[in-house]
Design a protein around this motif. Sequence first.
Motif, PDB file in Angstrom:
ATOM      1  N   TYR A 144      18.186  64.859  78.309  1.00  0.00           N
ATOM      2  CA  TYR A 144      18.281  63.698  77.419  1.00  0.00           C
ATOM      3  C   TYR A 144      17.220  63.742  76.324  1.00  0.00           C
ATOM      4  N   GLU A 145      16.744  64.925  75.987  1.00  0.00           N
ATOM      5  CA  GLU A 145      15.623  65.079  75.065  1.00  0.00           C
ATOM      6  C   GLU A 145      15.863  64.430  73.700  1.00  0.00           C
ATOM      7  N   HIS A 146      17.103  64.396  73.237  1.00  0.00           N
ATOM      8  CA  HIS A 146      17.395  63.820  71.925  1.00  0.00           C
ATOM      9  C   HIS A 146      17.843  62.363  72.004  1.00  0.00           C
ATOM     10  N   LEU A 147      17.798  61.787  73.202  1.00  0.00           N
ATOM     11  CA  LEU A 147      18.211  60.395  73.380  1.00  0.00           C
ATOM     12  C   LEU A 147      17.001  59.556  73.749  1.00  0.00           C
ATOM     13  N   VAL A 148      16.022  59.506  72.859  1.00  0.00           N
ATOM     14  CA  VAL A 148      14.814  58.700  73.029  1.00  0.00           C
ATOM     15  C   VAL A 148      14.791  57.681  71.896  1.00  0.00           C
ATOM     16  N   PHE A 149      14.723  56.399  72.243  1.00  0.00           N
ATOM     17  CA  PHE A 149      14.905  55.326  71.264  1.00  0.00           C
ATOM     18  C   PHE A 149      13.594  54.763  70.737  1.00  0.00           C
ATOM     19  N   GLU A 150      12.559  54.781  71.547  1.00  0.00           N
ATOM     20  CA  GLU A 150      11.217  54.379  71.110  1.00  0.00           C
ATOM     21  C   GLU A 150      10.287  55.550  71.352  1.00  0.00           C
ATOM     22  N   GLY A 151       9.602  55.990  70.298  1.00  0.00           N
ATOM     23  CA  GLY A 151       8.761  57.170  70.440  1.00  0.00           C
ATOM     24  C   GLY A 151       9.612  58.430  70.350  1.00  0.00           C
ATOM     25  N   SER A 152       9.135  59.486  70.974  1.00  0.00           N
ATOM     26  CA  SER A 152       9.849  60.764  70.930  1.00  0.00           C
ATOM     27  C   SER A 152       9.611  61.530  72.221  1.00  0.00           C
ATOM     28  N   HIS A 153      10.444  62.533  72.434  1.00  0.00           N
ATOM     29  CA  HIS A 153      10.330  63.364  73.633  1.00  0.00           C
ATOM     30  C   HIS A 153       9.231  64.401  73.458  1.00  0.00           C
ATOM     31  N   THR A 154       8.443  64.594  74.506  1.00  0.00           N
ATOM     32  CA  THR A 154       7.380  65.598  74.504  1.00  0.00           C
ATOM     33  C   THR A 154       7.613  66.574  75.658  1.00  0.00           C
ATOM     34  N   PRO A 155       7.857  67.850  75.389  1.00  0.00           N
ATOM     35  CA  PRO A 155       8.086  68.808  76.470  1.00  0.00           C
ATOM     36  C   PRO A 155       6.803  69.095  77.247  1.00  0.00           C
ATOM     37  N   LEU A 156       6.915  69.174  78.550  1.00  0.00           N
ATOM     38  CA  LEU A 156       5.767  69.479  79.388  1.00  0.00           C
ATOM     39  C   LEU A 156       5.237  70.884  79.122  1.00  0.00           C
ATOM     40  N   ALA A 157       6.129  71.794  78.752  1.00  0.00           N
ATOM     41  CA  ALA A 157       5.714  73.187  78.549  1.00  0.00           C
ATOM     42  C   ALA A 157       4.710  73.344  77.419  1.00  0.00           C
ATOM     43  N   GLY A 158       4.572  72.337  76.559  1.00  0.00           N
ATOM     44  CA  GLY A 158       3.645  72.445  75.446  1.00  0.00           C
ATOM     45  C   GLY A 158       2.210  72.110  75.778  1.00  0.00           C
ATOM     46  N   PHE A 159       1.935  71.655  77.005  1.00  0.00           N
ATOM     47  CA  PHE A 159       0.570  71.292  77.380  1.00  0.00           C
ATOM     48  C   PHE A 159      -0.210  72.520  77.861  1.00  0.00           C
ATOM     49  N   PRO A 160      -1.539  72.491  77.738  1.00  0.00           N
ATOM     50  CA  PRO A 160      -2.352  73.645  78.124  1.00  0.00           C
ATOM     51  C   PRO A 160      -2.061  74.092  79.557  1.00  0.00           C
ATOM     52  N   GLY A 161      -1.863  75.395  79.706  1.00  0.00           N
ATOM     53  CA  GLY A 161      -1.649  75.977  81.025  1.00  0.00           C
ATOM     54  C   GLY A 161      -0.257  75.810  81.584  1.00  0.00           C
ATOM     55  N   MET A 162       0.671  75.200  80.811  1.00  0.00           N
ATOM     56  CA  MET A 162       1.983  74.883  81.367  1.00  0.00           C
ATOM     57  C   MET A 162       3.087  75.863  80.988  1.00  0.00           C
ATOM     58  N   ARG A 163       2.953  76.500  79.854  1.00  0.00           N
ATOM     59  CA  ARG A 163       4.049  77.369  79.443  1.00  0.00           C
ATOM     60  C   ARG A 163       4.329  78.442  80.485  1.00  0.00           C
ATOM     61  N   GLU A 164       3.297  78.992  81.080  1.00  0.00           N
ATOM     62  CA  GLU A 164       3.479  80.103  82.016  1.00  0.00           C
ATOM     63  C   GLU A 164       3.987  79.680  83.387  1.00  0.00           C
ATOM     64  N   ARG A 165       4.006  78.360  83.658  1.00  0.00           N
ATOM     65  CA  ARG A 165       4.428  77.902  84.985  1.00  0.00           C
ATOM     66  C   ARG A 165       5.607  76.933  84.934  1.00  0.00           C
ATOM     67  N   THR A 166       6.198  76.736  83.751  1.00  0.00           N
ATOM     68  CA  THR A 166       7.236  75.720  83.585  1.00  0.00           C
ATOM     69  C   THR A 166       8.578  76.338  83.231  1.00  0.00           C
ATOM     70  N   VAL A 167       9.616  75.897  83.941  1.00  0.00           N
ATOM     71  CA  VAL A 167      10.998  76.180  83.573  1.00  0.00           C
ATOM     72  C   VAL A 167      11.574  74.902  82.967  1.00  0.00           C
ATOM     73  N   THR A 168      11.950  74.958  81.709  1.00  0.00           N
ATOM     74  CA  THR A 168      12.517  73.813  81.009  1.00  0.00           C
ATOM     75  C   THR A 168      14.030  73.941  80.987  1.00  0.00           C
ATOM     76  N   ILE A 169      14.707  72.879  81.423  1.00  0.00           N
ATOM     77  CA  ILE A 169      16.172  72.853  81.478  1.00  0.00           C
ATOM     78  C   ILE A 169      16.696  71.872  80.432  1.00  0.00           C
ATOM     79  N   SER A 170      17.754  72.285  79.733  1.00  0.00           N
ATOM     80  CA  SER A 170      18.470  71.342  78.881  1.00  0.00           C
ATOM     81  C   SER A 170      19.929  71.770  78.815  1.00  0.00           C
ATOM     82  N   SER A 171      20.728  71.022  78.052  1.00  0.00           N
ATOM     83  CA  SER A 171      22.147  71.345  77.959  1.00  0.00           C
ATOM     84  C   SER A 171      22.741  70.709  76.715  1.00  0.00           C
ATOM     85  N   ALA A 172      23.980  71.100  76.431  1.00  0.00           N
ATOM     86  CA  ALA A 172      24.669  70.609  75.243  1.00  0.00           C
ATOM     87  C   ALA A 172      25.432  69.323  75.489  1.00  0.00           C
ATOM     88  N   GLY A 173      25.800  69.048  76.727  1.00  0.00           N
ATOM     89  CA  GLY A 173      26.733  67.962  77.027  1.00  0.00           C
ATOM     90  C   GLY A 173      26.281  66.614  76.525  1.00  0.00           C
TER      91      GLY A 173
END
Length: 398
Positions: free
Chosen positions: A215-244
């Motif tokens: 639901y990353e593009h369905l945020v009505f107040e503020g915005s979505h922030t991916p966890l993978a962008g935080f320090p130390g997270m890219r190497e340990r995070t699997v980010t899932i999304s979809s088109a539906g």
Amino acid sequence: MTPMSAPVGGDRPFLNRRLAAFGTTIFAEMSALAARTGSINLGQGFPDTDGPAQIAEAASRAVLTGQGNQYPPGPGIAELRTAIAAHQQRFYGLGYDPDTEVLVTAGATEAIAACLLALLEPGDEVIALEPYYDSYAACIAMAGATRVPVTLRPHGGAFALDLDELRAAVTPRTRLLLLNTPHNPTGTVLTPDELAAIAALAVERDLLVVTDEVYEHLVFEGSHTPLAGFPGMRERTVTISSAGKTYSFTGWKVGWITAPPELVSAVRSAKQFLTYVSSGPFQYAIAEALHLPDAYYDALRADLAAKRDILADGLAAAGFQVFRPRGTYFITTDITPLGEKDGLAFCRALPERCGVVAIPNQVFYDDKAAGATQVRWAFCKRTVVLQEAVERLGRLSR
């Protein structure tokens, strides 16, 4: 033919004991109830209109020109993987190699299954935010791992995460955090401060994280922030999304993960024995969809925000306690002000009472009492349908 006196296999149940507790999903039950009673279905989260015509035309063109009609590459077609990587860079400044750090799946549901089957072993513990999407529990069970819920609780008109409770849930057996933000069914969107605290905990305890961001593009107040962008997270995070959810083509079942090569390789090892590949022509169409201009996403959010307010205001007028969501296209309500105590019984009776179908949240909880009086409604429907549903729900307060 002589009828068998006993089922093949003797007394042992046919269904694997890990899945015995799950049965038919609540979505199937309630959608069948809607069809049987002719009710408005605000239960299952699918739009009642299709997405952009130009993307449907791209799918048609792919079929007619022979693109994807035979098996596409196992990781997904190159055009879609490149578009996914470009999307992550465009919206979040996250760089991923489309050849080694992107994997296309049969929707986000298969991505969840492949991640959990690949990354867990019996005895591992998985912390999941409760209430949770029902496939989380089933996939954790299939992997032989143990689910440890951390409950989002009503607070100040929304559902909040207790970071101390999350920290206390981590044990030496914890292998993985399974997060969902924006969160289904509560509509909670974890804040950057909350995500920073989760990231610090994951790094401190050396945990893997699977984060469901459909639901990353369905945020009505503020915005979505991916966890993978935080320090130390890219190497340990699997980010899932979809088109539906973003493009309103839920039946196409095109999802994906982004992660470092080692994690993608692990997940692909499980995924190849689930569907291997899927949605060939639709992959070409979604590659085009991911390049839609910002105006598309702005219009999508504005349209759904207006629909959210129509349904939320109507539910409040009908007597529900309404938790107005910051994201997703679901609203959670509490039925206690209506004098009700059992959300499941309420939802099963609702079609006969006023011709509307919803989902009882208690099925998304381990602690059934915590969600016993909560009911979820989908507002990804045409405005006229929502207005009719509101009119029908008004009968509850008369």
